[in-house]
Every structure is written in C-alpha cells, then in structure tokens.
Write an enzyme that holds these catalytic residues in place. Structure first.
Site, PDB file in Angstrom:
ATOM      1  N   ASP A 117      35.447  87.195 -36.119  1.00 48.98           N
ATOM      2  CA  ASP A 117      34.250  86.724 -37.315  1.00 48.98           C
ATOM      3  C   ASP A 117      32.584  86.731 -36.292  1.00 48.98           C
ATOM      4  O   ASP A 117      31.728  86.984 -37.071  1.00 48.98           O
ATOM      5  CB  ASP A 117      34.413  85.745 -37.585  1.00 48.98           C
ATOM      6  CG  ASP A 117      35.730  85.514 -38.266  1.00 48.98           C
ATOM      7  OD1 ASP A 117      36.579  86.155 -37.323  1.00 48.98           O
ATOM      8  OD2 ASP A 117      36.567  84.951 -39.400  1.00 48.98           O
ATOM      9  N   ASP A 145      29.810  78.843 -35.719  1.00 45.36           N
ATOM     10  CA  ASP A 145      29.728  80.333 -36.951  1.00 45.36           C
ATOM     11  C   ASP A 145      28.324  79.090 -37.373  1.00 45.36           C
ATOM     12  O   ASP A 145      28.108  79.012 -38.164  1.00 45.36           O
ATOM     13  CB  ASP A 145      30.419  79.090 -38.279  1.00 45.36           C
ATOM     14  CG  ASP A 145      31.704  80.129 -38.221  1.00 45.36           C
ATOM     15  OD1 ASP A 145      31.849  81.285 -37.537  1.00 45.36           O
ATOM     16  OD2 ASP A 145      32.782  79.942 -38.549  1.00 45.36           O
TER      17      ASP A 145
HETATM   18  N1  GLY Z   1      34.627  83.081 -40.657  1.00 44.07           N
HETATM   19  C1  GLY Z   1      35.766  82.957 -41.617  1.00 44.07           C
HETATM   20  C2  GLY Z   1      36.350  84.144 -42.372  1.00 44.07           C
HETATM   21  O1  GLY Z   1      36.089  84.505 -43.079  1.00 44.07           O
HETATM   22  O2  GLY Z   1      37.435  83.287 -43.504  1.00 44.07           O
END
Ligand code: GLY
Length: 386
Positions: A167, A107
C-alpha cells in the site's frame, strides 16, 4: 492473459460517455451533500456498518479520502457547502500534525495527498505548502537506513514490525511533492529507495504480490513476505495487487522514468486472469466463483485509476478504455445509486476479512477511487492529488 475479460471491459467501456459520467457525478454529489449534513466537520469511519459510516474524529488512515471527495464535489458543483467543510477539514489536518495525533504509521501520504495536496494543486495556496512539508517530514522519519525502506507500522526498529507493505506506493507521492516545494531532493531520494525495495521484493516470480515484506533488523537484508489482510502468506490479496497496479505507473509518471513497464504488465495480467464472471474481483485473488467469498469492489476502482495512469505513461493503448469498462461494471450493480439509505458510494468492499472489519460493506477508499476515476475521465487535464 484472459483476453476475453479485457474485451468484456472494453465493450462496457463504450457506454461510459460524458452523459454517464455526469449522471454518476450528480448522484454522488447529492449523496455527499446529504452526508455532510450528518458529519459536519467530523469524519466518516473507514468503513460502514450496515451501510452507515460512524461519525469519527480525524483519527484514522482514511480521513483524506473524505476531504478529497468533498473537494472534487466542490469543483464539480461549485456548491459552497462542500468548500466550507473542506476548509474546516484542512484545519483539522493541520491540528493533527501539530498534535502528532495517530501518525505513528506510514499512511501519512494517504492522509495528506487527497486532502491537502489536492486542494494545493487546484489553488496554489501557499499556506498549504507548510502542511505538506511537515507531513512529509513525519513520513521520512519512518525511513529505515538499514534496509532502505519506510517502516509501515508500529514502533520503529521493532523486529516484529520491520517491514514495508505494498500500500505504501501511494504514500510516496507526498514525498515527491515535498521535494518540489522545498527544492530539497532528500524526500525524493528516500522515496526512490523505498520504491525500489517494494518493486524488488514484494512482487513474486509469478507476478502476484505479497502484502507485506520483512527485512532483517540487524543487517537490513530482505527476509520474507507475509500477509496482513490477505487470505494467507502465499495468496494474493486483491487490494494489494491493485495498489501495485496504480502505484507503479504513478511512480513512473512522477519520476519521468519508464523502467517497470514489463513488471507492471505481468502484475496487471495476473490480476485480470483472476477476474471472475461478473468482472469484479474477490477480496483475495485465490478465490473463484466456486468459493462464495465476498468481493472487493474497491480493488477494481483502484485498478481503474491505475489504468488511467498506465495510459499516461504509455504502457497500453487501450488502458483508458479498459478503465472505463471497470467503472461501467461497477456502476451496473455495485454502486448505491438506487439505495437512499446506503451512505457509501461503492458497495461490496472488504476492509480486513480476518478481523471481520467492513466485510461486504462500503469503505472510504472504494468511494474515493470510484469518484476519482469518474473525475479523471471528466477532467483529462486534472493533475490528480498523487
Ligand atoms: N491501506 C490499507 C488497506 O488498503 O486496507
């Protein structure tokens, strides 16, 4: 596709004019100003508890959203109080890289795009380039040659963690930015490879999506889909579908290709077909109005931004108007404009239902994408941070 839902959004979108946008930005900036008094150079937690964020260090995947909101607030108000905190946040992001503090995950794009890239795009400040490239290097370190994907979480090469997640589409713009800065195509090539694996494997034949997809650690061959935050392995997590609706046109805009219009259209239509009566999705698209499950407002804010990207790449003529309608729907009963004691902006989100985390609470990405959508509409020429 459920045309009735589209028409309802379009109808609501007609009220989303300059006056509305300014009203929304005004109360948001007022609330953020109040919030920075409490947080100073610290950060809010990923989600609220009883509508209040905890005061945290720069230690989660969500910190960039906070800095991004403060930068948009600064650009909108020119209030130096926002600027001062953003500058302190930038030092914190730099330090986080130097310490490699909680960065063993993918992330890094979510962290460094809405913070550092956003400020860089507006200021062209050279010293930020080093931070962007260093962050991209860390992300690139997670690229698995066997399987050609960026491993989302956990120890690299662990078979239980040998997977990508949907994601990740929002983590890729950081790699493209690094290629632009360095003139080194490697970052972009790896991003392209990862993108293809997401698109080829995470979208099911009915155009719903898996949240995560595993590869075989020995052969690198695609193995199976599974959920992490959705209701079940076979259901469709609303926010996952939203990340795809934003991530696909973003990728096409950045790479100046138009290969995935048809896939995007089906993925978007699947989402629309699961929209309930009040126009806000449930946290998993397997639920309907008989389920009494919580909504995930953040998914709709993300989709609104996705539609604005879809408009840019020419997928749908009415994309921007539908996006406006989504923002209009959220503004009616899902924002905290009337609640002084609610710290977040967008109410009724779900972070991770099975962990009982942030259920029917505000979260930083819901707040951020709601504000990003408004800011995009107010500044059509804005390049965004992605
Ligand atoms: N990227 C983690 C979420 O959307 O919870």
């Amino acid at each position: 596709m459920n045309e009735k839902i589209i028409q309802e959004y379009i109808k609501l979108g007609q009220n989303v004019d300059q006056v509305f946008l300014k009203q929304e930005m005004d109360w948001i900036c007022e609330k953020l100003l109040k919030n920075i008094d409490r947080f100073q150079e610290n950060f809010p937690s990923a989600c609220t508890t009883n509508h209040i964020y905890r005061i945290k260090a720069n230690d989660d995947w969500t910190n960039g959203f906070w800095t991004g909101m403060l930068w948009m607030a600064y650009q909108y108000t020119k209030n130096e109080a926002f600027y001062d905190i953003v500058m302190k946040n930038i030092k914190s992001f730099q330090q986080r890289l130097a310490d490699h503090f909680v960065l063993d995950h993918h992330d890094i794009g979510f962290l460094y795009s809405p913070s550092i890239v956003m400020v860089y795009r507006d200021t062209q400040e050279k010293s930020l380039e080093k931070i962007i490239v260093e962050a991209a290097d860390k992300l690139l370190n997670r690229f698995q040659e066997k399987g050609q994907f960026i491993q989302a979480w956990g120890q690299l090469g662990n078979p239980q963690e040998y997977r990508l997640i949907i994601d990740s589409l929002l983590n890729l713009p950081l790699l493209y930015e690094a290629s632009k800065i360095t003139n080194n195509p490697l970052y972009a090539h790896k991003a392209d490879a990862h993108y293809q694996q997401v698109i080829n494997h995470i979208i099911r034949s009915d155009y719903s999506t898996y949240h995560t997809f595993y590869f075989d650690v020995e052969t690198g061959k695609p193995d199976h889909g599974a959920t992490h935050q959705g209701f079940s392995d076979q259901s469709c997590w609303a926010r996952g579908q939203a990340w795809a609706i934003l991530g696909i046109p973003l990728h096409e805009r950045i790479t100046q290709q138009k290969n995935d219009e048809s896939k995007w259209t089906h993925v978007f239509e699947y989402f629309i077909d699961k929209i309930p009566q009040d126009l806000i999705p449930y946290w998993d698209l397997c639920f309907d109005d008989t389920s009494h499950e919580p909504k995930d407002s953040s998914a709709l804010a993300i989709v609104a931004c996705g539609l604005m990207e879809a408009q840019k790449v020419g997928y749908r003529q009415d994309a921007q108007m539908i996006a406006k309608g989504m923002i209009g729907a959220l503004s009616q009963t899902y924002t905290s404009s009337k609640y002084k004691d609610v710290e977040g902006l967008l109410m009724h989100g779900v972070y991770a239902y099975s962990e009982n985390k942030g259920v029917d609470e505000e979260n930083l990405w819901g707040d951020y994408f709601y504000m990003e959508a408004l800011y995009r509409l107010l500044n059509p020429e804005w390049k965004t941070c992605w």
